[in-house]
Motif scaffolding. Structure first.
Motif: not given
Length: 311
Positions: A123-133
């Motif tokens: 829901r956070v505007e502006g994030i291009a991708a998530l990286e899962v640790n």
């Protein structure tokens, strides 16, 4: 600092991501980006991966938490971070204005925590991708790290995939006998991109006191010492799965980065070198352009995957 030579096209596509160049800053080594603004033009970096986030803020481990080695460093920071809510409120506005893709690394200690964290970040505007640790311990499974068991890894990636439509990068651990089943499980569960490697468990001794150099006793080794290991694991994963790979581990200069790219990695992450040369990501991108330009390449895409084995 000289601009990247315009005659060389450094733009790359990494799964769903389009980057201006293949050099990304690694999680945990670049803060939340703003800390490095006095030293480097953040608009010339391919992407910024922020310090790993959890649902709630974490204080991390007691000091000393970092010790230098002859070929890198060992850290036991303990995943200290401001938490998802504070990141969205206090850190993301600066990053959003940069125009540089922002990749958010995050973690949890249960599948449910991973899902909840991904849902909040979605829901956070502006994030291009998530990286899962996935190098974190699963507290419901006796502390086994998610990233060392294909079944556990598949469940956490499936949960995160349900929670977000953002491009999903899974950061693989080197601390397994064979990384390929983990890579296959991550892709089967919905990972768009794989990144590797995370740090290698290590320790250091304070000889004068004959005590551990780190309060946590052990930590994660990074820096040039681990590059040969990282190259081998990246190569194995590239042969095992049909998914984009981001390579990392011991990259100190452009030639190091180019080694990963020629293997077939679509991009690289630079980490420990940021503590020594805060402008290293820009410098490495420039160095890649110079190397390719001097050898007649029109773009980095022509160079990626040119590694060959045998005659």
């Amino acid at each position: 600092m000289p601009a990247i030579p315009s005659r060389v096209d450094l733009s790359v596509r990494v799964g769903p991501l389009e980057l201006r160049n293949p050099v990304i800053t690694a999680s945990g080594t670049f803060g939340y980006g703003e800390e490095f603004a006095p030293f480097a033009d953040l608009r010339r970096i391919g992407a910024i991966v922020v310090k790993g986030l959890s649902l709630q803020p974490r204080d991390g481990n007691p000091p000393p938490r970092i010790v230098e080695t002859r070929a890198g460093m060992i850290n036991a920071i303990g995943l200290q971070n401001v938490g998802v809510a504070a990141f969205a409120r206090e850190k993301m506005p600066f990053l959003r204005d940069l125009g540089t893709p922002v990749i958010v690394n995050f973690f949890g200690n249960t599948v449910e925590e991973y899902e909840a964290c991904a849902s909040e970040l979605d829901r956070v505007e502006g994030i291009a991708a998530l990286e899962v640790n996935v190098s974190c311990p699963n507290v419901k499974a006796g502390g086994i790290a998610f990233g060392t068991d294909p079944g556990l890894l598949g469940r956490v990636v499936e949960g995160v995939r349900r929670a977000t439509d953002l491009p999903l990068i899974v950061k693989l651990s080197p601390n397994v006998a064979d990384v390929r089943p983990l890579a296959e499980a991550a892709v089967a569960a919905g990972a768009d991109i794989l990144s590797l490697i995370n740090t290698i468990p290590a320790m250091a001794v304070d000889l004068e006191s004959r005590r551990p150099a780190l309060a946590n006793v052990t930590g994660g080794l990074s820096g040039p010492a681990i590059k040969p290991v990282a190259l081998r694991l990246a190569w194995e994963v590239l042969q095992a799965v049909d998914a984009p790979v981001i390579g990392m581990g011991g990259i100190w200069d452009a030639r190091d980065a180019l080694e990963f790219l020629c293997l077939g990695c679509r991009a690289v992450q630079v980490g420990t070198v940021n503590f020594v040369r805060p402008w290293a990501a820009v410098e490495i991108a420039d160095g890649i352009a110079r190397y390719l330009g001097e050898r007649g390449y029109a773009g980095v895409g022509e160079f990626i995957g040119t590694f060959r084995v045998g005659p």
